[in-house]
Each structure stands twice: as structure tokens, then as C-alpha cells.
Design a protein around this motif. Structure first.
Motif, PDB file in Angstrom:
ATOM      1  N   ILE A  56     -25.730 -29.006  35.158  1.00 44.97           N
ATOM      2  CA  ILE A  56     -26.314 -27.411  34.758  1.00 44.97           C
ATOM      3  C   ILE A  56     -27.706 -27.786  34.732  1.00 44.97           C
ATOM      4  O   ILE A  56     -28.123 -28.821  33.969  1.00 44.97           O
ATOM      5  CB  ILE A  56     -25.835 -27.390  34.142  1.00 44.97           C
ATOM      6  CG1 ILE A  56     -26.187 -25.102  34.111  1.00 44.97           C
ATOM      7  CG2 ILE A  56     -25.830 -27.518  32.927  1.00 44.97           C
ATOM      8  CD1 ILE A  56     -25.290 -24.573  33.547  1.00 44.97           C
ATOM      9  N   PRO A  59     -31.766 -27.971  32.344  1.00 46.49           N
ATOM     10  CA  PRO A  59     -31.775 -27.905  30.957  1.00 46.49           C
ATOM     11  C   PRO A  59     -32.174 -26.771  30.752  1.00 46.49           C
ATOM     12  O   PRO A  59     -32.863 -25.952  31.702  1.00 46.49           O
ATOM     13  CB  PRO A  59     -33.011 -28.832  31.278  1.00 46.49           C
ATOM     14  CG  PRO A  59     -33.884 -28.777  32.484  1.00 46.49           C
ATOM     15  CD  PRO A  59     -32.314 -28.609  33.417  1.00 46.49           C
ATOM     16  N   PRO A 112     -31.404 -29.319  25.524  1.00 48.20           N
ATOM     17  CA  PRO A 112     -31.794 -29.449  26.506  1.00 48.20           C
ATOM     18  C   PRO A 112     -30.517 -29.398  27.727  1.00 48.20           C
ATOM     19  O   PRO A 112     -30.003 -29.356  29.163  1.00 48.20           O
ATOM     20  CB  PRO A 112     -33.355 -29.333  27.088  1.00 48.20           C
ATOM     21  CG  PRO A 112     -33.520 -30.850  26.497  1.00 48.20           C
ATOM     22  CD  PRO A 112     -32.863 -30.435  25.612  1.00 48.20           C
ATOM     23  N   VAL A 113     -30.186 -30.768  27.167  1.00 51.98           N
ATOM     24  CA  VAL A 113     -29.751 -31.333  28.376  1.00 51.98           C
ATOM     25  C   VAL A 113     -27.484 -30.701  27.519  1.00 51.98           C
ATOM     26  O   VAL A 113     -27.458 -31.018  26.831  1.00 51.98           O
ATOM     27  CB  VAL A 113     -29.096 -33.154  27.705  1.00 51.98           C
ATOM     28  CG1 VAL A 113     -28.211 -34.008  29.323  1.00 51.98           C
ATOM     29  CG2 VAL A 113     -30.177 -33.484  28.329  1.00 51.98           C
ATOM     30  N   HIS A 114     -27.040 -30.165  28.621  1.00 51.90           N
ATOM     31  CA  HIS A 114     -25.845 -29.544  29.010  1.00 51.90           C
ATOM     32  C   HIS A 114     -24.418 -30.877  29.362  1.00 51.90           C
ATOM     33  O   HIS A 114     -25.302 -32.171  30.165  1.00 51.90           O
ATOM     34  CB  HIS A 114     -25.539 -28.951  29.729  1.00 51.90           C
ATOM     35  CG  HIS A 114     -26.914 -27.560  29.101  1.00 51.90           C
ATOM     36  ND1 HIS A 114     -26.316 -27.383  27.573  1.00 51.90           N
ATOM     37  CD2 HIS A 114     -28.153 -27.002  29.121  1.00 51.90           C
ATOM     38  CE1 HIS A 114     -28.149 -26.678  27.570  1.00 51.90           C
ATOM     39  NE2 HIS A 114     -28.439 -26.175  28.623  1.00 51.90           N
ATOM     40  N   ALA A 115     -23.319 -30.799  28.774  1.00 51.12           N
ATOM     41  CA  ALA A 115     -22.213 -31.436  28.973  1.00 51.12           C
ATOM     42  C   ALA A 115     -22.001 -31.303  30.366  1.00 51.12           C
ATOM     43  O   ALA A 115     -21.090 -31.825  31.044  1.00 51.12           O
ATOM     44  CB  ALA A 115     -21.074 -31.687  28.365  1.00 51.12           C
ATOM     45  N   GLY A 116     -22.475 -30.274  31.407  1.00 53.28           N
ATOM     46  CA  GLY A 116     -21.790 -30.181  32.742  1.00 53.28           C
ATOM     47  C   GLY A 116     -23.065 -30.330  33.242  1.00 53.28           C
ATOM     48  O   GLY A 116     -23.940 -30.811  33.409  1.00 53.28           O
TER      49      GLY A 116
END
Lengths: 172, 530, 313
Positions: free
Chosen positions: B189, B191, B183-187
Motif C-alpha cells: 500500500i 505510504p 509511512p511504510v505499512h506492512a501491506g
């Protein structure tokens, strides 16, 4: 190529210094730990949505636009928690996100700091005492700075981050 | 048929008469928004559903209410829409079991799982029994929307055994590689989890899992007064605050019979259109960032910042919060401010056109956008895809045109149809809508009447449905007030339905195109997770 | 090995390590200007590297000895390669140092270690980054060989030191050849340093990363080593372009004044090239992966043209 050249020389819209000094001072006082002087010039931030309604994320994204241009202060948003110094958390921590929040924090190298942005992240906001959220970020992680607001404006977030960096000068 | 207004026959009343037949017309009632409520029993329901589907009705929502029908504890409300008319089938649920309609109406798949999670209703005939809202930490047999459960912190599971982990569809084969994102994205944004099955760079299957930011909005609203619930409505999704609060206020006003003053509706509509502008600017900037054309993206992000600042100037909130309230708007906006806004809009239009021409004259951008992430027209009705995503695939859906509310019958939005369904089509549709919204704002400001901005009529008990067109599409809201307090607040944003389009739009494209396809749809995670 | 050469090694390494971060920040600054904003300070990379050296180095539980060795091995390969490209002072080469083919393959060794690093932690994005990087490498290698072959044909030698000496002494070379050579070298530069349109160095989209994907798991001093080696690689390729196409100002004698002047002139030329790189990157979107060979073909075509011209004219 023509487009890029003309954009290069156009007037820049960046605000001189969008965060007012009083705001920085006030938020500076709320910082709980001493900050290493190294972060005075370079701060890498990993943003994490723990259960926010996206308004805070939009404002954090706005920090990178031409008006606020957070990069010029040495602040960078990084892709990986391993590259980060600060974990900027928004939203009240939901049960569904609890594990992800802890894992992200554990993946960061020392020294590291946690900033809670937004009323929900500070103390749970309107979701305090309900079944789906744990509460503020402090229920899961050690929080070093809180930036209240619903959502906090980019100027307020920037003031908080600058206060963190300004504090860096005091330890030496 | 009973009802408060004389009516012409619409598709819904025709269906009641022809499909349900019998004494259904006599038992049908008309809600304050024009929707028809018909109680049906099991056999006539199962007989009628395929026919209703054949008549091209779209299932726009399915939810459960406790204590609605006298026959049983739970009732399921099936909200069906066709040609500007709405039919609500009310099924009393006996023994906590109901029949699934997901094979006939795919847009019922998620709502059925949601009813199971929230109320414990079992659906027979369905293969997907995974939990939707409540992930592994929640205890089994926990049903938050049950009236017996008082909203309070609960104890969650710390250790989840491997057998209880959420099962994804397994794809096997030579060279198949599964990529799990989130769920954690690099940008920066929200989850959400995406599970890609790829061969090389090409995606051949995508499965999504949402509800990481499930905050329990519907339960939170219950027991609150309608004034307190306005804040809850604004919190559903950050950049759809105005749309959601407008639909909530509309529902309460309809059920109470409150008349909102004209000037208030003009102001509300200006706010709705400003929010749409902000959202579309953000989408255009985001799509360009996702193809790494920062020069183009900054053209739009600068304009978006200026709109945010204008919002703060007009209402005190960059997200236009705290303005719309039950009965109208909480504060007036003086004439000079509105004139200032009109001038700002004119400038905005010019600069937007400049930015647009820069982007559309860059071949590398067109190359990335064109033929990427096609949403086929056949998906629109079964999944209830609405908003710019639908209009870019040839669909003609817009709540402002199909179910006009406020002043939209006089200030009609104009759409230019596009049928390609790719990222470029969505980019173009959003640009057109942005310009159209600017036109609407200018016309509204020019024609706004003087007068009060809030009605002081009291809130009564009852229930009502309200639909609005948010920037993303059709937002639905059903409110029931009992003893002056909210008894049930059902809200469903457009993103909830549109998310499933991504599972169909991405396969066939390369993995690296996923971000731009995702951003071109710009779906709200918080608005889905609630 | 003469004392001159040892002095050259020390000087060249010091210069390349000290000025590489400057060029990286400068490109970022130029890109920020095209976006209508101020951007980071030109010294930002220095501050960031200094901070990273003071951070803890965390290893993923799945990481093996590769994660500990690869950053150092990568840096070692790059620093060895840096001896092959004179930045400010061209002297007599010693042994095989300066051979352009060996230079290419030292860069490949560095890339190999980076790819292993991306795979080591066992994350999906590292794996995707490594696989894409190796695919790009496999396609660009023949093109690079042909470009270097073109250089060899024009300057009649395979040794970079001799090439630069020839460029300086020959004055203005045949102009059309230089332009074609410059274009080919520029494309090689863009591909090797993973810039738009090949890859976006500032992306936050984990599914599109090539270079960034491989270093997602790095922290502390390892991250500093990887960032610095990428910066040095960029400077080396810039130097190749600058010193062969616009060689005026390179010091050919061992005199403090000449070398200082050469350094200043190199800095100026490097800044101009950074401006060009930044503007070029800003003017287009990132190309899709399977379209990249089209870009490489341009470099391949121009270089083949040069070889043909040199052989038959």
C-alpha cells in the motif's frame, strides 16, 4: 460452512503459467548478482512504495489474485522487512520518502536483494530532473533487477521474480 | 454581467449580486465551463465570506496563481460551489499575506498550507503553520511553485534537528498510548503516517500526515505543451488516470472552445465508467480482505482481474491509459469490440451478484461492517466530502448530476440514498454504483453514434475549470494556457478533501477496525500528495 | 526411566518436528482452494524454514538479552510439552510427564516468552500484539481448564497417556459426549493457534495482528524457531483432538509395523483435520477483539455440560 465447501471444489481459474519463457530469460539476463540457491524455492518479498502513483502497487496486489496466484511459486509477500529477502520498490524516490526507504533496506537481514519495478523506479521516469524526487531507486539503494513498465503488468513482474528464483539454480 | 451565454440566475450570480453588491456584478466574468469569476478586494472579501458560508456554499478548492491579476503578483482563487453553480472569488494578494478562512471553511485548512509551501503566501489568523507538502528534508523558505524557481534537483537537509520535527497534537492522560503507523505499512500500500492516541483498544484521536509521495506534479506540468501534459495528468493517481486526464482535456477544450465529437464522448464515458467499476471492485475485495474474509474477497478480485484484461483488450492498457486526449480519444474502438464488451458486462453483473450474496449472507462480515467508522452527515459540507463516502452518509453529491459533462445529461446515473454512514453503507453504495455503471455502459454501447473520434481544432490561450466524478468523488482541474504552454495546472482529487473525514470517522472505534474503515473510503495517497 | 520411554521421547519429538510444517502448509493450501486458486506447495513451510536458517539474524538496537534467549526458551518449552502428547505410540508415562495441567502450563510458559519477545524491541505493534495475546490468554485459561477437566471426567484420569490408552481400549465411547468434547477441543485449537476468527495468521494489517505482531522483529534462525514452535503447538493440539476423539490406529505396542501404520493413519487424520480447519477459517470473517469471549463461552458451556453429565450420570 456451506459456502466454503462449494468454493473448495469449484474449478480454479489460475493461469497455467502466465509469464512467458522469453520474458523470464530476458529479465534473467538483467540480474546483476548471483542469487543464493536457497531462494529457488522460497522468496519473501517486502514491497515499498517510494513515490509511485499506485498503479504498480495495484498490479503487485493483483499477483496474489486467483489468476496469477504468486504463492504457488513459493513467493510470499511479508509484513516486516526483517522477514524479507527481496525489497520490491516502486516509484521514483521522493525526498519525503528517502529516509524511510533507507531504513527499510537496513532492517533487512542478509542475503537481500533490491528489485525496482516500474519506469519511475528504474530511472525516475517523467520526474527525472525535478525538484521533488531523487530519481530512480539506484540513487539510494543497490538495485539488483529492474522491471520496466508503466506500470509493469503482473505477468511482467512475475517474470522478473521467477527470473530471480531461476537464477538461484545456477550458482550450485 | 459579462458572459458569452445568456443565463438564468443561479446561486452564484445571485450571491454576487446580493452579497458582494456594488460594482461586483459589472466586474464578474463567466468562464467557459459556466463558473463565475469575481475579483474582490480585502474588505469586501472579509465581509462577504461569512455570508457566503451562511448561504451553504462549499469551498471546493483554494489555490494560488502567479500573474493572474494585474494588481499583484499572486492571486488566490477561492472556488465555491452551491446547487450546481460555481463562484470563483479572485483575491489579489498584497505583500504576500492573506487572511485565513479556515475557521469558516474547514476545507480551506490544507489548501492554505499548500499555498504557503508552494508560493510563500502567509495566512493571518490561522494557528496551523506547519508545512504540508514539503517535509523536513526540504530547505526552509523553499517555494517550488514560484515562477522564479526553475524545476531542477535541489539540495536537501541531511540532518533534521529534533526541534524541526513535525509536531503532532500531543495527547496526555492516564493510560493514553500513542501508536505511530507509517509511512511504510506492512501491506502492499502507499505510504502515509497515522498517529493514533488510544486508551486500551479504543482510539480517541487520530491525526494523519500525508504527502510522502509528493512528486511535484503541478510544477512538472508548467512549461509543457498541452499534449505532453496529458501524460502528467494520467500520472497523478494510478487508478484515477481516466478521470484526471478527462478533466484536464475538458479544461483545455473549454478554454480553447474545442468541440469534442459525440462518438468520442460516448467512448470517453465508457472508459470513465469502466474505471469506476474497476475501482469499486477493488474496494469491495479490499474491505473483505481487511476483515479476513478471503473467500469473499477473491470473488471480487477475480472479477477485477477480468476487467483489467478487458481494458487491455480494448485499449492496450490495463489502466485505460493512452486513450483520452485533447479533442476526443486517440483511437476508435470498433463495433465488434464494443459488442464483446456489452456481453462481458452482462456476465460480470451476474457473477457480481453471486459474490455479493455470498458476502451479505455471512453474519461475521455484517457484524464487522455494521456501525463501524461512521462518517456523520454534518461533516460533508464543511470538509467537502464527495463520492461514495458522502453518498453513504446521506449526501446527495455527484458531479455527473450537479455539473453534467459529456453525455451524462442523457445517461443519468441513478443513486439510492443511504444515510447510515458506516462501512456497510459504503460497501452497499459501491455495489449499487458498480451495478449502475454496468447499466450505463450497456446503454452507451447500445446508443453510440458513428463519427469521428477526435477534433483537430487548435489549442488557444486562456483558462478554464473542469469537474469530473472519479470513482472516489469530485476531481477538480483548473488549467491556464499561455503562449501555447501550460502556465498553471491545478489539480485536486477527491481524496485530498476526503482524507480529513478519516480523522473523524475513526475515533470511537477500536484500533483493529482502522484498516477496514480506511479501505472503505479508499483514498488515494498519490492523488493527494501529487 | 525405561529404555522404552527414552525411545518414545526420541520418536515422538522426531515425528512432531518433521510433520508439523506439513500441516501448516496444508491449511494454507485448503484456504487457497476456497479462494479459487492453487496456493503454495504442501512442502512450502519446509523450504521456508530451510531458507530462514541460512539468513542473517538481525537484532533491533533496542533489543536486550530477552530477544536472544526467548526464541530458544519458547522452543524448549514447546518441545518439552510435545513429550506429553503421544502422536503415534502410547506407552507408560514416566514421572509427571503426561499430566494435562502441566501440559497446559508448559504452553503458557512458551506464550509468556513470546509475549516478552514482542515487547523487547520496543515497537508499538509488538507491544500491542503482546498485550492482546496476554488478554486472550487470561480469558481462555479458565475455559481451557474446564475443557481439560471435562476430559479428565470422561476418561477418569489426568494423564494424557492414560487418556489415550483408555480411548483406544474402550472402542467407541458414548457418542454425544465425544461431539461436545470435539467442539470444545476444536475451539481451544483455533484460539491457541491464533486462527480466524480469533486472529488472521496471514494478515498484512499491523494494527490487527496478535501472534504475527510479536514476531515482526524476528529474523533468520530466531524467526525459524518461532514459526516452528507455533507449528508444533498446532500439531500437539491437533493430536490431542485426533487421538482422543478418533483414536483408532494408535500403536500401543513397540513394533515397527504398528508404529509405521500409526504414523500413516495419524498423517491421514491430520490431513482431514487440516481440511476442516482450513474450511472453517475460510467460512467467516475475523471477529472483533471484544467479541472473542463469546466464542470461548461456547467451549466453556459444552465442557461444563460434559462435567455435569459425567458427575450426575
Amino acid at each position: 460452512m456451506v459456502n466454503a465447501f462449494s468454493c473448495l471444489v469449484k474449478r480454479k481459474v489460475t493461469d497455467e503459467h502466465p509469464a512467458k519463457n522469453e520474458e523470464i530469460e530476458k529479465l534473467g539476463a538483467e540480474i546483476k548478482r548471483e542469487i543464493d540457491a536457497r531462494f529457488g524455492r522460497s522468496l519473501a518479498i517486502r514491497e515499498l512504495d517510494a513515490g509511485s502513483d499506485n498503479a504498480a502497487e495495484i498490479e503487485i496486489n493483483n499477483l496474489s489474485n486467483a489468476y496469477y496466484d504468486v504463492e504457488r511459486f513459493g513467493i510470499a509477500f511479508v509484513a516486516s522487512p526483517r522477514h524479507a529477502d527481496v525489497l520490491l520498490v516502486t516509484g521514483a524516490v521522493t525526498h519525503n520518502m528517502e529516509i524511510a526507504v533507507k531504513k527499510t533496506y537496513d532492517a533487512m537481514p542478509f542475503p537481500k536483494f533490491v528489485v525496482a519495478a516500474g519506469d519511475d523506479a528504474c530511472d525516475g521516469g517523467i520526474y527525472k530532473g525535478t525538484y521533488a524526487v531523487l530519481g530512480g531507486v539506484d540513487k539510494v539503494l543497490p538495485v539488483d533487477l529492474i522491471i520496466p513498465g508503466n506500470p509493469p503488468t503482473p505477468a511482467q513482474i512475475l517474470a522478473g521474480l521467477l527470473a530471480l528464483m531461476k537464477n538461484a539454480g545456477k550458482t550450485r | 454581467m459579462t458572459g458569452t451565454l445568456p443565463h438564468r440566475e443561479d446561486a452564484a450570480s445571485k450571491a454576487i449580486r446580493e452579497v458582494l453588491g456594488g460594482d461586483a456584478p459589472a466586474r464578474a466574468t463567466r468562464g467557459p465551463g459556466g463558473e463565475w469569476y469575481v475579483p474582490v478586494d480585502k474588505s469586501s472579501f472579509e465581509r462577504a465570506i461569512p455570508e457566503i458560508a451562511a448561504r451553504k456554499f462549499v469551498l471546493i478548492s483554494l489555490f494560488c496563481v502567479e500573474g493572474f491579476s494585474p494588481e499583484s503578483r499572486h492571486s488566490l482563487l477561492y472556488v465555491l460551489e452551491r446547487k450546481g453553480s460555481i463562484l470563483v472569488l479572485v483575491r489579489a494578494v498584497a505583500g504576500g499575506q492573506a487572511t485565513s478562512v479556515a475557521t469558516i471553511f474547514p476545507s480551506a485548512a490544507w489548501p492554505e498550507r499548500e499555498c504557503r509551501d508552494g508560493f510563500g503566501i502567509g495566512f493571518t489568523g490561522t494557528s496551523d503553520t506547519r508545512r504540508l507538502l514539503l517535509h523536513e528534508p526540504y530547505p526552509k523558505d523553499f517555494h517550488p511553485l514560484d515562477k522564479a524557481f526553475t524545476n531542477a534537483p535541489i539540495v536537501t537537509n541531511d540532518d533534521v534537528p529534533a526541534a524541526d520535527e513535525y509536531p503532532f497534537k500531543a495527547m496526555t492522560g492516564e493510560g493514553v498510548y500513542q501508536v505511530a503507523v507509517g509511512p511504510v505499512h506492512a501491506g502492499i500500500i502507499e505510504p502515509g503516517h497515522f498517529r493514533f492516541s488510544v486508551i486500551g483498544e479504543t482510539v480517541f484521536n487520530l491525526e494523519i500526515r500525508m504527502f510522502y509521495t509528493h512528486r511535484g506534479i503541478e510544477k512538472l506540468a508548467e512549461g509543457k505543451s498541452t499534449e505532453d501534459c496529458v501524460k502528467v495528468a494520467e500520472a497523478v493517481s494510478g487508478d484515477e488516470s481516466v478521470a484526471n486526464v478527462t478533466s484536464f482535456c475538458m479544461a483545455v477544450e473549454r478554454l480553447s472552445g474545442i468541440t469534442v465529437p459525440d462518438r468520442a464522448w460516448y467512448l470517453r464515458t465508457i472508459l470513465c465508467e469502466l474505471e469506476r467499476c474497476c475501482s469499486h471492485l477493488g474496494d469491495e475485495a479490499g474491505m473483505l480482505t481487511d476483515v479476513a474474509f478471503a473467500l469473499g474477497s477473491s470473488q471480487f478480485s477475480v472479477l477485477r482481474e477480468e476487467v483489467f484484461r478487458k481494458n487491455a483488450e480494448l485499449t492496450g492498457s490495463r489502466f485505460l491509459r493512452g486513450m483520452t486526449c485533447i479533442g476526443g480519444v486517440s483511437r476508435d474502438i470498433p463495433r465488434d469490440r464494443l459488442a464483446d464488451l456489452a456481453e462481458f458486462v452482462g456476465q460480470l453483473r451476474k457473477r457480481f451478484r453471486v459474490g455479493l450474496s455470498i458476502v451479505l449472507s455471512t453474519p461475521s462480515v455484517i457484524d464487522r461492517f455494521s456501525t463501524t467508522g461512521v462518517v456523520k452527515r454534518e461533516l460533508l459540507r464543511p470538509l467537502n466530502i464527495t463520492g461514495p463516502v458522502a453518498r453513504a452518509s446521506g449526501g446527495r453529491v455527484d458531479v455527473r448530476l450537479d455539473h453534467p459533462y459529456g453525455v451524462y445529461d442523457r445517461f443519468v446515473p441513478v443513486h439510492t440514498p443511504i444515510a447510515d454512514g458506516d462501512v456497510l453503507a459504503r460497501f452497499t453504495v459501491k455495489a449499487q454504483e458498480f451495478l449502475d455503471s454496468l447499466d450505463l455502459i450497456e446503454r452507451l454501447i447500445a446508443a453510440i453514434p458513428e463519427g469521428p473520434v477526435q477534433s483537430n481544432e487548435p489549442v488557444r490561450d486562456g483558462y478554464a475549470l473542469a469537474l469530473v466524478e472519479s470513482a472516489r468523488g469530485q476531481n477538480l482541474c483548473w488549467v491556464r494556457v499561455k503562449d501555447g504552454r501550460i502556465d498553471r495546472y491545478k489539480v485536486r482529487t477527491a481524496s485530498y478533501c476526503n482524507w480529513l473525514a478519516i480523522e473523524h470517522a475513526v475515533p470511537g472505534n477500536i484500533v483493529a477496525d482502522f484498516p477496514v474503515i480506511n479501505k472503505s473510503m479508499n483514498l488515494s495517497y498519490a492523488g493527494t500528495d501529487m | 526411566m525405561s529404555a522404552d520411554f527414552v525411545l518414545y521421547c526420541i520418536l515422538n519429538t522426531a515425528v512432531v518436528v518433521l510433520i508439523s510444517p506439513l500441516f501448516v502448509s496444508l491449511v494454507k493450501k485448503v484456504k487457497a482452494w476456497t479462494q479459487g486458486r492453487q496456493g503454495p506447495s504442501v512442502f512450502q513451510t519446509y523450504y521456508t524454514l530451510a531458507k530462514l536458517l541460512r539468513k542473517e539474524t538481525i537484532y533491533s538496537p533496542h533489543a536486550s538479552w530477552v530477544s536472544r534467549v526467548a526464541p530458544v526458551a519458547c522452543m524448549a518449552a514447546i518441545l518439552t510439552a510435545s513429550l506429553f502428547v503421544p502422536l503415534v505410540w502410547v506407552t507408560e508415562p514416566y514421572g509427571g510427564i503426561g499430566n494435562i495441567i502441566l501440559f497446559l502450563y508448559l504452553l503458557v510458559v512458551a506464550r509468556f516468552f513470546m509475549a516478552l519477545l514482542g515487547l523487547d524491541a520496543g515497537s508499538a505493534f509488538g507491544g500491542m500484539g503482546s498485550s492482546r495475546e496476554m488478554s486472550v490468554s487470561a480469558v481462555i485459561e479458565p475455559t481451557t481448564i474446564v475443557v481439560f477437566a471435562a476430559l479428565a471426567f470422561v476418561f477418569k484420569t489426568l494423564n494424557i497417556f492414560d487418556m489415550m490408552a483408555a480411548a483406544v481400549s474402550a472402542g467407541t465411547l458414548k457418542t454425544p459426549i465425544l461431539i461436545l468434547l470435539a467442539i470444545s477441543l476444536f475451539i481451544i485449537l483455533i484460539v491457541e493457534t491464533s486462527r480466524i476468527p480469533v486472529d488472521n495468521p496471514e494478515t498484512h494489517l499491523e494494527l490487527t495482528m496478535i501472534h504475527e505482531g510479536m514476531i515482526l522483529e524476528q529474523s533468520g534462525k530466531n524467526l525459524a524457531l518461532m514459526e516452528l514452535s507455533a507449528a508444533i503447538k498446532q500439531t500437539l493440539l491437533m493430536a490431542l483432538l485426533i487421538n482422543l476423539i478418533v483414536p483408532w490406529g494408535i500403536a500401543t505396542t513397540l513394533s515397527a509395523a504398528a508404529i509405521l501404520a500409526a504414523l500413516v493413519i495419524f498423517l491421514v487424520k491430520g490431513c482431514v483435520l487440516s481440511l476442516v480447519i482450513g474450511t472453517f477459517e475460510s467460512s467467516m470473517a475475523k471477529m472483533r477483539f471484544f467479541r472473542l469471549p463469546g466464542l470461548f463461552m461456547m467451549a466453556f458451556f459444552f465442557s461444563t455440560l460434559i462435567v455435569i453429565i459425567e458427575v450426575f450420570a
